[in-house]
Each structure stands twice: as structure tokens, then as C-alpha cells.
Design a protein around this motif. Sequence first.
Motif, PDB file in Angstrom:
ATOM      1  N   MET A  94       0.827  -1.205   0.000  1.00  0.00           N
ATOM      2  CA  MET A  94       0.000   0.000   0.000  1.00  0.00           C
ATOM      3  C   MET A  94       0.861   1.255   0.000  1.00  0.00           C
ATOM      4  O   MET A  94       0.549   2.247  -0.673  1.00  0.00           O
ATOM      5  CB  MET A  94      -0.925  -0.005   1.224  1.00  0.00           C
ATOM      6  N   ASN A 110       2.357   1.801  -3.384  1.00  0.00           N
ATOM      7  CA  ASN A 110       1.337   2.260  -4.336  1.00  0.00           C
ATOM      8  C   ASN A 110       0.689   3.570  -3.901  1.00  0.00           C
ATOM      9  O   ASN A 110      -0.289   4.016  -4.519  1.00  0.00           O
ATOM     10  CB  ASN A 110       0.256   1.180  -4.510  1.00  0.00           C
ATOM     11  N   GLN A 123      -1.178   4.231  -1.417  1.00  0.00           N
ATOM     12  CA  GLN A 123      -2.564   4.079  -0.994  1.00  0.00           C
ATOM     13  C   GLN A 123      -2.708   4.491   0.465  1.00  0.00           C
ATOM     14  O   GLN A 123      -1.775   4.346   1.262  1.00  0.00           O
ATOM     15  CB  GLN A 123      -3.015   2.615  -1.154  1.00  0.00           C
TER      16      GLN A 123
END
Length: 512
Positions: free
Chosen positions: A189, A192, A194
Motif C-alpha cells: 500500500m 502504491n 494508498q
Amino acid sequence: MGCTQSTQQHEEDLSVTERVMGGRRGIDKSERIHSKSEKEKIAAKRSKALAQAAGAGNNDKTPPKLNDAGHLVAEEVVKRVMGSVQSKETILGDVKSGNGEDLIRVRYAALTQRGYYPDDPHKENQDDYYICGSKFGAGEGDAFFAVFDGHGDKGHDCARFAKKRLPSILAAKIKKERAALNAKKIKTMTENKQEKPKNAFHPSSWPYLDEKQYIDVCRQAHIQCNNELHDEKKVKDFLSGTTAISVGFHAGRMTVSNVGDSRAVLGYRVGGVGLEGTPAEEEKKEISSEGDSELVDATGVKYEPGSIIAIPLSDDQTPYRRDERKRLEKAGARIRTIDQLEGRKPIDENVDDFNLGVDIDEEGDMPRVYCQDHNYPGTAFSRSLGDSIAEDIGVNGEPEILTKRVTKGDEILVIASDGVFEFLTNQRMIDICVACDDPLHACTKLLEASYEQWLNYELRTDDITCIVLFLQSGKADDIAEVSRIMNKAQNGPKSPKMKTISSGLEQLDSKA
């Protein structure tokens, strides 16, 4: 092969323990109860044994009270029972999903009854059990239930060691694996870019283990526990050990790990039930109209919708099993019954496979595991935790593991030592539970039925321990999975002298 090093190291222990261990150790045909006159002789023998026991150093312990038949009076039996005072409830399964079908409502209880040995009336209970009804291994919807049946002079120590260490080791391994999965998820995460969820590092947010990962940690935990038992200086496991039957609940699945000859049995309602406990009409119609949805066992028997059948979730690991005999013999063991060992019967290498969940061995002269040149250890099981000498000839702590997703047909789960099912079939155990209104009631009835059967067949009564769970799940049944588990049970040839018992009725499986 095997046993040589152990014999040199523990000569003193072996000199006093060339005896038969495990199962119904030391009991043969001559001690079966068949007639009124034999019962009278047995009562006299018991009284004499009690007097001898009292004179051998048990003066500080009051002998148990016996009735005219030589059995414990009711108040003495009650003193030997310990366990739950009431049934408890818990919610298991995927509690994070928010989907009611992913939840498993569970009621459970456990009882254990100390056995009675006429020649050792104060012998302590060698059975033990462990229950963690929620948050096992930091899992919100996880639980762990286990029964341990010790054997040998230090069997009680082995059972208690396993009770303490096996759950602890397993919980730690589950936490470690789930934390590693969570760290990997958060790393991905972050890479990325996120946004991380709230409480991202809290155990409630950790990913579940998949089926293979959970099986792997169960196997590792048993092996580590066995090795630690060997290394524990306070517990002498040369000729002592314990069985271990456990059920872990994780991610909506139940995973059964088995070492030895204790047992886990599922009471499965054919056709499934709703959470209200009423068979769904649509499912009954579907099962009766579609051939591929019918539940059929290996012999071609079809089960009626709504009936509750016993499905073994573990296979007893004993020399009765052909695959276990071959494995043991390859490791250097010799397999003999007591009659064969003492020359009363000819040696027959082709021992029959028995379906021990269906058949009751009334003779009690089961095949046992011995070193090639010594009449020990004489175990009636082929795997255990402990038994370091027997490990040299293949009796190891490697568990056999089975996983099943919990579905609406899964209503009853019994986890028990062989004190319960020695003279009760799987189906009889489940029938007893079906007739009860809660798990504690079921435990009580199982103890009563088991105790009664021990008195019918033998001079002694074994330790008797059981955990009973009543389950409710909204998850749809998987007939293919249930059939696979049912048909996995051992289906070897049956002995003419075995009895098949169904719903309390006894009939000879075949004529001698």
C-alpha cells in the motif's frame, strides 16, 4: 534398528517398565465380564486389590466406597468429575466481513472423569483438555479446543505439558504469520501510495491465513511441542506420552489436528438447517430431486434429508491401519498382539484393518508396537507426543490434519479421548448429543454412557474426557466436500469377532 541408544541411556527405567502401554493396556480376554459368577469373583478381586493398595503406602488416602458389585458408588463417581459448570457461548468466523453468513454461533462445554483402577484406586487423571473460546492467536473470530490423553507412568505430566505448550506455540506462530502478511500488505500500500486504513497495525486488521498456511503452522507447532517435551528435564517421556486431538477455528474454517488415538467427530445434518434450526424446504427439495446433490457414502448408502449423521474428522492412528503398520515396520518396529507376543496365538503379519469409529473391539487384544529385540514399548497407537524410545521405531508426533469450512449442516462437534469412544461408536456419540438441549448436558450424558459401557466390559474404567460444541452457521453446505471427508474414513476388512453397533442395536458384522 532403533531402541539401542535409548536402552543404554535409560536401562534403569526400562528394567521396571517392560510392560504394555496405551489403550486398554494389560487387559485381555480373561478379564472380560461374561457371567454372574465372574462378576462375583471380580468383586472379591477388587476388594483384595484395595486392601493391598492400602497396605502398600496408601494409608493416608481413604479407599473409595464400592457397592456390592465392586463398582464405585454414585457419590464417588461424582467426586471424579471436573469441568464446565455451565455451557458457554461465543461467535466465531469472519467477524470483520459484516456478513451474517460468515459468523458461527457456538455453544460449548467440557467434562473429564478420572478413571478407576482396582489395583491403583488413587491413580490421578491422565486426561486433560484446553479451551480458548475466542481471540485465539489474536484472531477476533478464532478459537482452539484440544483434548490430551496421557499414557505411561508419567502420562499425566506429558498431557499437562502438551496442554500448556501446544496452544502457546500455535498461537505464537499464527500471530507471527499474520503479522508478516500484514506487514507485506502495508508495504504494498505504501509503495502504491494508498491510504492506510485505521488501526492498520492492530491484529483485528491483519489478513487471515489461507488453508495451507494454517495447516503448516499446526504441523510445525506439534513437532516443536514434541521436541520440547523430549528436552524437558522435569518430564521423563522415555516410556510415557500423550495423544493430542485439537480443532482450531480460523477464517470460517475448522482445522482438525490429530496425534494418536483420541478423536474428533462431526454431527452433520443432511440437507442443512437454517439458523432457526429448521431444515430449509428448498434444500430438502433440491437434495431429493437432484442425484448429484445427494449425500452418499463409500458403500452407496444414501442419507435422508434432516437426519444427523456422524462424520469422523480424524483417523485413529493405530497399528490397525495398514498404512501405519507399513510405516512403523519400515522404521524397524514389529507389530504383535499380546497373545502373539506370549505365544498363545500364531504370528500373522496380515492384521485386519478395522473401522474403529464403527466397530467395537470386544476382545481388546489389539496389535501393538514393539522394538525388534525387546518387549517394549507396546504402544497401542502409532503416533504420540513424547514416547522418546518409541520414536526410534516410528511412533512420532507428526499430526494428520483435516480442514473443513463450517457450514449450516455442521451442528455438533465432539472432541474426546478414547475413554469415551472405546465402547461407543461415532454415531452413538452423536445420537446422545442430539438428544440433549445444551453442550453440558451432552457432556454429562456421554460420560454416563461411556462409564456404563466400561463397567460392562472391563474390571477398570479409563479416564473419560470430552468437549462438545453445538454449532450454527448460515454458510451453504458443500456436498462434495462432505462426501470427500466421509469417504476418506478407513474402510478395511472387518474381523468376524468385531461387533457393529448402530443406534444402540448390536449385530454381528459377520459370522465366525
